[in-house]
Design a protein around this motif. Structure first.
Motif, PDB file in Angstrom:
ATOM      1  N   UNK A   1       5.395   2.213   2.808  1.00 16.03           N
ATOM      2  CA  UNK A   1       4.406   1.326   2.649  1.00 16.03           C
ATOM      3  C   UNK A   1       3.416   1.223   4.024  1.00 16.03           C
ATOM      4  N   UNK A   2       3.555   2.315   4.808  1.00 12.99           N
ATOM      5  CA  UNK A   2       2.675   2.477   5.782  1.00 12.99           C
ATOM      6  C   UNK A   2       2.181   3.942   6.059  1.00 12.99           C
ATOM      7  N   UNK A   3       2.678   4.775   5.026  1.00 16.31           N
ATOM      8  CA  UNK A   3       2.401   6.082   5.294  1.00 16.31           C
ATOM      9  C   UNK A   3       2.044   6.685   3.816  1.00 16.31           C
ATOM     10  N   UNK A   4       0.668   7.147   3.601  1.00 19.69           N
ATOM     11  CA  UNK A   4       0.164   7.951   2.198  1.00 19.69           C
ATOM     12  C   UNK A   4       1.176   8.464   1.622  1.00 19.69           C
ATOM     13  N   UNK A   5       1.765   9.572   2.166  1.00 18.67           N
ATOM     14  CA  UNK A   5       2.589  10.611   1.554  1.00 18.67           C
ATOM     15  C   UNK A   5       4.096   9.895   1.055  1.00 18.67           C
ATOM     16  N   UNK A   6       4.866   9.071   2.147  1.00 15.00           N
ATOM     17  CA  UNK A   6       5.943   8.265   2.033  1.00 15.00           C
ATOM     18  C   UNK A   6       5.852   7.352   0.821  1.00 15.00           C
ATOM     19  N   UNK A   7       4.539   6.578   0.728  1.00 12.13           N
ATOM     20  CA  UNK A   7       4.556   5.700  -0.377  1.00 12.13           C
ATOM     21  C   UNK A   7       4.266   6.292  -1.788  1.00 12.13           C
TER      22      UNK A   7
ATOM     23  N   UNK B   1       9.194  -6.253  -7.651  1.00 12.21           N
ATOM     24  CA  UNK B   1       9.038  -6.344  -6.075  1.00 12.21           C
ATOM     25  C   UNK B   1       8.630  -5.100  -5.178  1.00 12.21           C
ATOM     26  N   UNK B   2       8.754  -4.097  -5.759  1.00 11.61           N
ATOM     27  CA  UNK B   2       8.319  -2.707  -5.215  1.00 11.61           C
ATOM     28  C   UNK B   2       6.473  -2.893  -5.341  1.00 11.61           C
TER      29      UNK B   2
ATOM     30  N   UNK C   1       2.278  -3.214  -2.598  1.00 12.75           N
ATOM     31  CA  UNK C   1       1.091  -2.223  -2.391  1.00 12.75           C
ATOM     32  C   UNK C   1      -0.070  -3.034  -1.520  1.00 12.75           C
ATOM     33  N   UNK C   2      -0.246  -4.336  -1.520  1.00 12.32           N
ATOM     34  CA  UNK C   2      -1.269  -4.879  -0.867  1.00 12.32           C
ATOM     35  C   UNK C   2      -1.231  -4.647   0.761  1.00 12.32           C
TER      36      UNK C   2
ATOM     37  N   UNK D   1      -1.929  -1.022   1.326  1.00 12.39           N
ATOM     38  CA  UNK D   1      -3.341  -0.920   1.577  1.00 12.39           C
ATOM     39  C   UNK D   1      -3.802  -1.278   3.029  1.00 12.39           C
ATOM     40  N   UNK D   2      -3.059  -2.573   3.374  1.00 13.46           N
ATOM     41  CA  UNK D   2      -3.679  -2.853   4.744  1.00 13.46           C
ATOM     42  C   UNK D   2      -3.357  -1.906   5.813  1.00 13.46           C
ATOM     43  N   UNK D   3      -1.956  -1.386   5.823  1.00 16.21           N
ATOM     44  CA  UNK D   3      -1.720  -0.440   6.704  1.00 16.21           C
ATOM     45  C   UNK D   3      -2.582   0.996   6.805  1.00 16.21           C
TER      46      UNK D   3
END
Length: 230
Positions: free
Chosen positions: A149-155, A192-193, A197-198, A201-203
């Protein structure tokens, strides 16, 4: 069991926060004697030292990293720095260093695992491949994923493979360190997962602002410093 002290792990280059180190330490301390933990992506050893120091007597950490010098944060001598940091921390004897890619090591892996920590390449396809280490984790064991939830690929990899999974449940996060348990998830676990997402997106917005050198705008979103959110 009280985890062994590791000294000032924060003096070692890396992106593991103190709160995330506490989570790793607690997870490693629950590995049974004689058990095995795997770390994907070791860099200079910031997380490996925390994990290895907390393992019980007889357990070992398999640290997997090809140490590429052409990586954004790579450099010649990183492997030597990693090994030296392990030695200084007094944990070199309980770390099995594999200078290879995660895929290459997993291809020949056959034994059970008690804990997996994933912090390797962050592109979508590599993360999806790294998540297959969960196939070796014993029921109830943990897979911890950094930069969730801070990286595009990981998330996107987590959303693709964990959200619909019938064997991995999302149990929350500490900063960007996601906790996945090898057990069937509930509807609440999936919700929960999705609720993260918000924050994701912020990150992503923060990362764009940092690359545009608009740090004052990033601070308005609650981000401090020049490093990406982690």
């Amino acid at each position: 069991m009280t985890p062994r002290p590791v000294g000032d792990f924060e003096a070692i280059p890396g992106w593991l926060t103190p709160d995330q180190a506490t989570l790793l330490r607690e997870a490693a301390s629950r590995v049974p004697p004689g058990g095995v933990a795997v770390e994907i992506g070791s860099h200079h050893g910031r997380s490996a030292i925390v994990l290895a120091a907390a393992l019980p007597v007889g357990a070992r950490l398999v640290a997997v990293d090809p140490f590429p010098s052409d990586w954004r944060y790579g450099a010649p001598g990183t492997e030597q720095s990693f090994r030296a940091n392990l030695a200084r921390a007094g944990v070199a004897g309980r770390v099995d260093v594999r200078v290879a890619t995660s895929a290459d090591v997993r291809r020949d892996w056959s034994g059970p695992l008690d804990l997996v920590y994933v912090d390797g390449k962050h592109d979508h396809w590599t993360v999806r491949d790294d998540l297959h280490w969960a196939d070796h984790v014993t029921p109830g064991g943990w897979v911890l994923v950094h930069d969730a939830f801070s990286s595009l690929g990981v998330t996107t990899a987590l959303l693709r493979d964990v959200l619909p999974s019938r064997s991995l449940r999302y149990a929350g996060r500490v900063g960007s360190l996601a906790r996945l348990q090898v057990t069937p998830p509930s509807r609440r676990d999936r919700l929960r997962m999705l609720a993260e997402l918000p924050w994701w997106v912020r990150n992503l917005v923060v990362k764009v602002l940092l690359r545009l050198r608009l740090r004052p705008l990033a601070r308005l979103l609650g981000h401090q410093g020049a490093a990406d959110p982690f």
